[in-house]
Design a protein around this motif. Structure first.
Motif, mmCIF file in Angstrom:
data_model
loop_
_atom_site.group_PDB
_atom_site.id
_atom_site.type_symbol
_atom_site.label_atom_id
_atom_site.label_comp_id
_atom_site.label_asym_id
_atom_site.label_seq_id
_atom_site.Cartn_x
_atom_site.Cartn_y
_atom_site.Cartn_z
ATOM 1 N N ASP A 116 -25.370 48.207 -3.306
ATOM 2 C CA ASP A 116 -23.949 48.527 -3.486
ATOM 3 C C ASP A 116 -23.172 48.143 -2.226
ATOM 4 O O ASP A 116 -23.648 48.348 -1.108
ATOM 5 C CB ASP A 116 -23.802 50.033 -3.717
ATOM 6 C CG ASP A 116 -22.354 50.426 -3.821
ATOM 7 O OD1 ASP A 116 -21.717 50.029 -4.809
ATOM 8 O OD2 ASP A 116 -21.846 51.081 -2.895
ATOM 9 N N GLY A 117 -21.993 47.560 -2.444
ATOM 10 C CA GLY A 117 -21.168 47.176 -1.299
ATOM 11 C C GLY A 117 -21.415 45.735 -0.910
ATOM 12 O O GLY A 117 -21.206 45.323 0.229
ATOM 13 N N ASN A 208 -8.605 52.689 -1.200
ATOM 14 C CA ASN A 208 -8.163 51.344 -0.821
ATOM 15 C C ASN A 208 -6.640 51.289 -0.948
ATOM 16 O O ASN A 208 -6.097 51.072 -2.041
ATOM 17 C CB ASN A 208 -8.814 50.284 -1.725
ATOM 18 C CG ASN A 208 -8.406 48.877 -1.309
ATOM 19 O OD1 ASN A 208 -7.360 48.679 -0.675
ATOM 20 N ND2 ASN A 208 -9.210 47.895 -1.669
ATOM 21 N N TRP A 242 -11.856 53.652 4.971
ATOM 22 C CA TRP A 242 -12.262 52.944 3.759
ATOM 23 C C TRP A 242 -13.236 51.843 4.161
ATOM 24 O O TRP A 242 -12.854 50.855 4.752
ATOM 25 C CB TRP A 242 -11.052 52.355 3.010
ATOM 26 C CG TRP A 242 -11.445 51.753 1.691
ATOM 27 C CD1 TRP A 242 -11.497 50.424 1.358
ATOM 28 C CD2 TRP A 242 -11.895 52.456 0.524
ATOM 29 N NE1 TRP A 242 -11.930 50.268 0.074
ATOM 30 C CE2 TRP A 242 -12.182 51.486 -0.480
ATOM 31 C CE3 TRP A 242 -12.081 53.798 0.197
ATOM 32 C CZ2 TRP A 242 -12.633 51.816 -1.758
ATOM 33 C CZ3 TRP A 242 -12.527 54.139 -1.069
ATOM 34 C CH2 TRP A 242 -12.804 53.156 -2.030
ATOM 35 N N SER A 245 -17.857 50.349 0.945
ATOM 36 C CA SER A 245 -19.247 50.550 0.522
ATOM 37 C C SER A 245 -19.334 52.016 0.134
ATOM 38 O O SER A 245 -19.280 52.897 0.992
ATOM 39 C CB SER A 245 -20.216 50.318 1.689
ATOM 40 O OG SER A 245 -20.857 49.112 1.588
ATOM 41 N N MET A 246 -19.448 52.279 -1.178
ATOM 42 C CA MET A 246 -19.404 53.682 -1.624
ATOM 43 C C MET A 246 -20.459 54.518 -0.901
ATOM 44 O O MET A 246 -20.196 55.644 -0.496
ATOM 45 C CB MET A 246 -19.605 53.752 -3.137
ATOM 46 C CG MET A 246 -19.389 55.127 -3.700
ATOM 47 S SD MET A 246 -19.721 55.137 -5.469
ATOM 48 C CE MET A 246 -18.886 56.684 -5.923
ATOM 49 N N PHE A 260 -13.077 60.967 -1.399
ATOM 50 C CA PHE A 260 -13.215 59.554 -1.768
ATOM 51 C C PHE A 260 -12.519 59.370 -3.108
ATOM 52 O O PHE A 260 -12.744 60.148 -4.045
ATOM 53 C CB PHE A 260 -14.693 59.194 -1.887
ATOM 54 C CG PHE A 260 -14.977 57.824 -2.446
ATOM 55 C CD1 PHE A 260 -14.985 57.597 -3.826
ATOM 56 C CD2 PHE A 260 -15.236 56.750 -1.603
ATOM 57 C CE1 PHE A 260 -15.253 56.335 -4.343
ATOM 58 C CE2 PHE A 260 -15.502 55.481 -2.121
ATOM 59 C CZ PHE A 260 -15.509 55.284 -3.490
ATOM 60 N N TYR A 262 -11.411 56.397 -6.080
ATOM 61 C CA TYR A 262 -11.216 55.088 -6.675
ATOM 62 C C TYR A 262 -10.579 55.338 -8.043
ATOM 63 O O TYR A 262 -11.275 55.463 -9.048
ATOM 64 C CB TYR A 262 -12.468 54.219 -6.788
ATOM 65 C CG TYR A 262 -12.079 52.753 -6.669
ATOM 66 C CD1 TYR A 262 -11.236 52.170 -7.634
ATOM 67 C CD2 TYR A 262 -12.443 51.985 -5.582
ATOM 68 C CE1 TYR A 262 -10.795 50.868 -7.507
ATOM 69 C CE2 TYR A 262 -12.013 50.671 -5.445
ATOM 70 C CZ TYR A 262 -11.174 50.126 -6.409
ATOM 71 O OH TYR A 262 -10.731 48.827 -6.273
ATOM 72 N N LYS A 274 -12.818 51.228 -11.348
ATOM 73 C CA LYS A 274 -13.717 50.112 -10.995
ATOM 74 C C LYS A 274 -15.181 50.541 -11.007
ATOM 75 O O LYS A 274 -16.052 49.749 -11.395
ATOM 76 C CB LYS A 274 -13.361 49.590 -9.598
ATOM 77 C CG LYS A 274 -14.376 48.600 -9.060
ATOM 78 C CD LYS A 274 -14.061 48.075 -7.678
ATOM 79 C CE LYS A 274 -15.097 47.034 -7.267
ATOM 80 N NZ LYS A 274 -14.908 46.537 -5.912
ATOM 81 N N LEU A 275 -15.456 51.774 -10.591
ATOM 82 C CA LEU A 275 -16.848 52.158 -10.353
ATOM 83 C C LEU A 275 -17.559 52.482 -11.659
ATOM 84 O O LEU A 275 -16.935 52.869 -12.651
ATOM 85 C CB LEU A 275 -16.893 53.332 -9.366
ATOM 86 C CG LEU A 275 -16.241 53.005 -8.010
ATOM 87 C CD1 LEU A 275 -16.284 54.200 -7.070
ATOM 88 C CD2 LEU A 275 -16.895 51.791 -7.356
#
Ligand code: P6P
Length: 333
Positions: A116-117, A208, A242, A245-246, A260, A262, A274-275
């Motif tokens: 991830d990321g 973001n 930010w 990278s979760m 956090f 998103y 998105k996730l």
């Protein structure tokens, strides 16, 4: 702290409250070993043969694999022979991956985002592996995608590895959250943080901000209040991080609090965010809740969501309980 290895921790957990059956213990140890291999490949960076598609060929004459595809293969190969799994699912694969018939099947199903990321790989910023464990439905014969479509409350284990200045493995089996640091000389995972707890309040948020003009009103109002700091309704200043990278953002929140986000936004009105629900939001929600935090999609608890598709996306608000409840409340107004 007395040096306790991952194996010793899992054996003690199994002995004390029998929450970790032998097959689940094997699963966790196999995944942890795979994460060690991924950490090794990631750590080579440009010195390895795995960054980008280098255009070179390996000994089998294959074009060099991208690191995220290689990580996927490491997890598949590590897990398919052990007899603890019925099937796997990955962000890198459109369909589920049943255990080959030549191997015995087990009662668990493993889902993962192998790396991830990925946008951070080439610039040496922390990336990671996220995984979630479900039980195969009773009486399941040939596994299908439908068998994976279980809400996050059905997870029996979840965790992530962060490949950063240290390589750490953060894990829950429903009895709190523990962190293991990789001792590279010994090649073993060592318990370095027991029972991690997220502070209910925070002064740090992660989003973001380049998407601000696309946010829907509840998120816009919530973030504007954070930005107003002590001059506004919140009466205190906030900081922003930010990492994109979760795993790295969530690891910071597990260590020192934060929220956090998103959210869904107007860029794609038909997409909830998105996730991915099954192998990003659900495992992270399990970990965050086990550490005393909260995780919602703005309207409901992430772990209560009934999935309809393996790769479905979801909006994510997770971290310090009081902040998540506040921003969720704005969505309900
Ligand atoms: P953006 C990485 O690609 C990821 O899936 C998460 O790890 C991360 O939090 C998010 O996407 C970053 O998204 O739009 O800021 O690049």
């Amino acid at each position: 702290m007395k040096r306790v290895s991952l194996t010793q921790y899992l054996v003690e957990e199994q002995r004390q409250n029998n929450k970790i059956p032998a097959e689940l213990r094997l699963l966790i140890e196999v995944v942890a070993r795979a994460c060690k291999s991924i950490s090794h490949a990631v750590g080579k960076g440009a010195l390895g043969e795995v960054l980008g598609s280098a255009g070179s060929e390996n000994v089998q004459g294959e074009v060099q694999k991208k690191l995220d595809v290689l990580s996927n293969e490491i997890l598949l190969e590590a897990n398919e022979w052990g007899g603890h799994l019925a099937a796997m699912a990955s962000e890198e694969m459109e369909t589920i991956h049943p255990i080959p018939h030549r191997y015995p099947k087990g009662e668990y199903m493993l889902l993962f985002d192998p790396l991830d990321g990925s946008s951070n790989i080439d610039v040496n910023v922390s990336i990671g592996t996220i995984f979630s464990v479900l039980k195969a439905p009773d009486g399941m014969q040939e596994p299908t995608e439908k068998d994976f479509l279980q809400p996050g409350t059905k997870q029996v284990a979840a965790g992530y590895a962060v490949y950063g200045p240290q390589t750490v493995l953060v894990l829950t089996t429903g009895d709190g959250v523990n962190c293991f640091t990789l001792d590279r000389e010994m090649g073993s995972w060592v318990l370095t943080q027991r029972n991690m707890q997220i502070p209910a309040d925070t002064k740090e948020f992660a989003i973001n901000a380049s998407n601000a003009r696309h946010w829907y009103p509840p998120v816009k109002r919530y973030v504007d209040e954070l930005l107003a700091g002590k001059t506004g309704a919140r009466g205190k200043d906030f900081n922003m991080r930010w990492i994109a990278s979760m795993v790295a953002d969530v690891h910071r929140i597990l260590n020192r609090g934060g929220i956090f986000m998103y959210p869904a936004d107007a860029r794609e009105p038909d997409k909830p965010g998105k996730l991915r629900l099954m192998y990003e939001a659900n495992p992270m929600a399990f970990l965050v809740e086990q550490a005393g935090g909260a995780a919602t999609n703005g309207k409901q608890r992430i772990m209560d969501i009934q999935p309809t598709k393996l790769h479905e996306r979801v909006a994510v608000f997770l971290g310090s309980k009081n902040e998540v409840e506040r921003v969720t409340g704005y969505h309900g107004e």
